[in-house]
Design a protein around this motif. Structure first.
Motif, PDB file in Angstrom:
ATOM      1  N   SER A  17       1.218   3.266  -3.619  1.00  0.00           N
ATOM      2  CA  SER A  17       0.352   4.453  -3.585  1.00  0.00           C
ATOM      3  C   SER A  17       0.986   5.623  -4.328  1.00  0.00           C
ATOM      4  CB  SER A  17       0.055   4.851  -2.133  1.00  0.00           C
ATOM      5  OG  SER A  17       1.242   5.226  -1.458  1.00  0.00           O
ATOM      6  N   PHE A  55      -3.909   1.418  -5.328  1.00  0.00           N
ATOM      7  CA  PHE A  55      -4.324   1.166  -3.955  1.00  0.00           C
ATOM      8  C   PHE A  55      -4.232  -0.327  -3.668  1.00  0.00           C
ATOM      9  CE2 PHE A  55      -7.542  -0.144  -0.866  1.00  0.00           C
ATOM     10  CZ  PHE A  55      -7.212   0.663   0.213  1.00  0.00           C
ATOM     11  N   TRP A  66      -5.558   0.964   4.453  1.00  0.00           N
ATOM     12  CA  TRP A  66      -5.040  -0.257   3.846  1.00  0.00           C
ATOM     13  C   TRP A  66      -5.704  -1.509   4.429  1.00  0.00           C
ATOM     14  CZ3 TRP A  66      -2.688  -4.042   6.796  1.00  0.00           C
ATOM     15  CH2 TRP A  66      -2.319  -3.684   8.100  1.00  0.00           C
ATOM     16  N   ASN A  74       0.835  -1.192   0.000  1.00  0.00           N
ATOM     17  CA  ASN A  74       0.000   0.000   0.000  1.00  0.00           C
ATOM     18  C   ASN A  74       0.872   1.245   0.000  1.00  0.00           C
ATOM     19  OD1 ASN A  74      -1.285   2.253   1.912  1.00  0.00           O
ATOM     20  ND2 ASN A  74      -2.940   1.244   0.802  1.00  0.00           N
TER      21      ASN A  74
END
Length: 220
Positions: free
Chosen positions: A175, A180, A215, A171
């Motif tokens: 990102s 995601f 997350w 994550n």
């Protein structure tokens, strides 16, 4: 050539069994997504795809052993060729069987190959520049054993704990590219009662994909 020129969104569900995997595909399918269902058993995954089609969900079945890295990459290549870059990838593969009485390192290795290594390979195969451009999501099915191990399920506890950390680090790492990565921790037995019905849990996957804020999301 397939349907890659259309603008229909696509979800890829690895570990698309009759329970949670099918429910996740159904939830996204009802929202207009095309569902790509992946499992080891051709008969079972084809049956699920046919049932979803009757319900009005466009669904396509693929047969794949997630422990074979080259096959995972090849499958994603075929999916992109036929339908374009996916929007959501769900890794729902997991061996939840109790440990055998004569458990050894070979048994533990088998669990890690399917439950963790397959997830890692899937993330790597999915996280292309095209997937990043589409702001894609990769969602992993977690379990309460990651936090609260219980006797007789050592393999499950270790793989779910590792999977949870994989979701967290990926994550952070991905990102920056707009991808995601998250995990839904199922804090009970899937299908064990009405509350833990697969359709209810699938709703959390939908919420996580829509919100993309944390997350981890727990279904308790």
């Amino acid at each position: 050539m397939g349907n890659e020129i259309d603008d229909k969104k696509t979800i890829v569900v690895l570990g698309a069994g009759k329970g949670l995997g099918a429910s996740i595909a159904r939830r996204f399918g009802k929202a207009g997504y095309r569902a790509i269902l992946i499992a080891r058993s051709a008969g079972a995954v084809t049956e699920i795809a046919e049932r979803l089609a009757v319900e009005g969900v466009e669904a396509h079945a693929y047969v794949l052993d997630v422990t074979k890295d080259a096959d995972v990459y090849a499958a994603f290549g075929e999916i992109r060729e036929a339908y374009g870059e996916p929007d959501v990838v769900v890794y729902n593969v997991g061996n939840t069987a109790p440990d055998p009485e004569d458990m050894d390192t070979d048994e533990l290795r088998r669990h890690f190959e399917s439950d963790l290594f397959g997830a890692f390979t899937t993330i790597c195969a999915a996280a292309t520049d095209g997937f990043a451009w589409k702001k894609g999501s990769i969602l992993l099915t977690g379990g309460i054993a990651a936090e609260c191990p219980f006797p007789g399920y050592d393999c499950l506890a270790m793989t779910k704990a590792a999977l949870r950390n994989l979701a967290r680090v990926k994550n952070t790492e991905l990102s920056e590219k707009g991808i995601f990565v998250g995990t839904v921790m199922v804090c009970g037995v899937i299908g064990g009662d009405e509350h833990f019905a697969p359709d209810n849990i699938a709703e959390r996957f939908w919420e996580m994909n829509e919100e993309r804020t944390s997350w981890e999301m727990k279904y308790e």
